[in-house]
Motif scaffolding. Structure first.
Motif, short mmCIF file in Angstrom:
data_model
loop_
_atom_site.label_atom_id
_atom_site.label_comp_id
_atom_site.label_asym_id
_atom_site.label_seq_id
_atom_site.Cartn_x
_atom_site.Cartn_y
_atom_site.Cartn_z
N ASN A 288 -3.47 -7.64 4.26
CA ASN A 288 -3.70 -6.30 4.78
C ASN A 288 -3.98 -5.44 3.57
OD1 ASN A 288 -3.50 -3.64 5.91
ND2 ASN A 288 -2.24 -4.46 7.55
N LYS B 34 3.68 -8.09 3.74
CA LYS B 34 2.92 -9.32 3.43
C LYS B 34 3.79 -10.30 2.65
CE LYS B 34 -0.31 -6.98 1.23
NZ LYS B 34 0.05 -5.62 1.65
N ILE C 59 -2.43 -11.22 9.78
CA ILE C 59 -2.48 -9.84 9.33
C ILE C 59 -1.17 -9.13 9.70
CG2 ILE C 59 -3.72 -7.64 9.50
CD1 ILE C 59 -6.24 -9.22 9.96
N CYS D 120 1.16 -6.17 10.22
CA CYS D 120 0.82 -4.79 10.56
C CYS D 120 2.10 -4.04 10.91
CB CYS D 120 -0.14 -4.81 11.74
SG CYS D 120 -0.66 -3.19 12.28
N SER E 58 -0.98 2.62 11.23
CA SER E 58 -1.41 1.23 11.06
C SER E 58 -2.55 0.85 11.99
CB SER E 58 -0.25 0.28 11.35
OG SER E 58 0.86 0.62 10.61
N LEU F 262 -5.85 -1.09 10.85
CA LEU F 262 -6.07 -2.46 11.33
C LEU F 262 -7.50 -2.65 11.82
CD1 LEU F 262 -4.87 -5.21 12.06
CD2 LEU F 262 -4.17 -4.26 14.25
N LEU G 94 -9.77 -2.70 8.88
CA LEU G 94 -9.62 -3.95 8.14
C LEU G 94 -10.42 -5.07 8.80
CD1 LEU G 94 -7.94 -5.60 5.95
CD2 LEU G 94 -6.34 -6.07 7.78
#
Ligand SMILES: Nc1ncnc2c1ncn2[C@@H]1O[C@H](COP(=O)(O)OP(=O)(O)O)[C@@H](O)[C@H]1O
Ligand SMILES: [Mg+2]
Length: 248
Positions: free
Chosen positions: A9, A16, A142, A144, A150, A154, A157
């Motif tokens: 991300n 992460k 991913i 989130c 977010s 997202l 991304l």
């Protein structure tokens, strides 16, 4: 064949590294052979996992200075290809090198048969390190955060990733979006989780806010060694079960 999963991300602080560490440890509790790769020059995953700083790192692999076998640290629950801060300086050097996006893939290809799962912790940017991770992976998770900002991040991304994935690794599978830091005390957190479930077809079991998870790295032990009855351990175990089912 090893499943190779990048956790990515572009936003920092979404979990992460915590997820890479905890999913890796969860998979090892199922007797799976796991390699974690720290592709972030910040080296948080390495810090979470090791007492001392590593001798060799993923930089020697990317620069093709050392064989990958010599750079992998054998730890209790998993193996680790560590990172160091020198990776930051190395970015410039790598950017002018031949075949720069495929250096990690070339090295991992040599050792992937030894593992059931390889998890790659990415930095929060579309750097050369992230491109190497994308080119190497079979799957993408991913993480989130369950907060309002977010959702927009997202979608952005997913849009931005389309082109590099198409060019580097069109077969890459989105294993799922992993809702993190779900906070039962905040209405908006639950609402964002609902929104994720309603707008995306692949959503992994959510990870709740858990103070035990924020203590990973102090003792250099996983959430499963620290407190296997914690919500953090339970939630990551659920994610690992889905990943195991997915790879059958
Ligand atoms: N489920 C969680 N509950 C509580 N704290 C968490 C949780 N997940 C991550 N954290 C904390 O949030 C911070 C950012 O997490 P981290 O995994 O380093 O994110 P990233 O790698 O995306 O930058 C760290 O301090 C970590 O301990
Ligand atoms: Mg991180």
């Amino acid at each position: 064949m090893a499943k190779i999963i990048s956790l990515l991300n572009f936003k920092g602080g979404v979990g992460k590294t915590t997820s890479t560490h905890s999913i890796g440890s969860a998979l090892s509790t199922f007797e799976k052979k796991v390699l974690l790769v720290d592709m972030d020059p910040q080296g948080t995953l390495t810090f979470f996992s090791m007492e001392d700083s590593p001798n060799l790192s993923v930089w020697e692999v990317l620069a093709e200075k050392k064989d990958i076998e010599n750079c992998v640290e054998k730890l209790e629950e998993f193996d680790l290809l560590p990172s160091t801060i020198e990776l930051t300086l190395a970015e410039l050097e790598l950017n002018s090198s031949y075949n720069k996006e495929f250096r990690l893939k070339k090295a991992i290809d040599k050792i992937k048969d030894k593992y059931d799962f390889i998890l790659i912790d990415c930095p929060p940017s579309l750097s050369i390190f992230t491109l190497n991770a994308l080119a190497t992976s079979t799957d993408l998770i991913i993480p989130c955060e369950c907060e309002l900002a977010s959702m927009e991040g997202l979608n952005l991304l997913l849009k931005v990733l389309k082109s590099p994935i198409k060019h580097l690794n069109p077969e890459l599978n989105l294993l799922g979006i992993l809702p993190t830091k779900l906070d039962g005390r905040k209405k908006i957190s639950g609402e964002v989780h609902e929104m994720l479930l309603n707008t995306h077809s692949k959503v992994l079991p959510a990870i709740r806010i858990n103070s035990k998870l924020s203590e990973i790295g102090i003792e250099k032990i996983s959430i499963f060694k620290a407190d296997k009855s914690s919500n953090g351990a339970k939630d990551y175990l659920n994610v690992a079960k889905v990943i195991l089912n997915d790879s059958k």
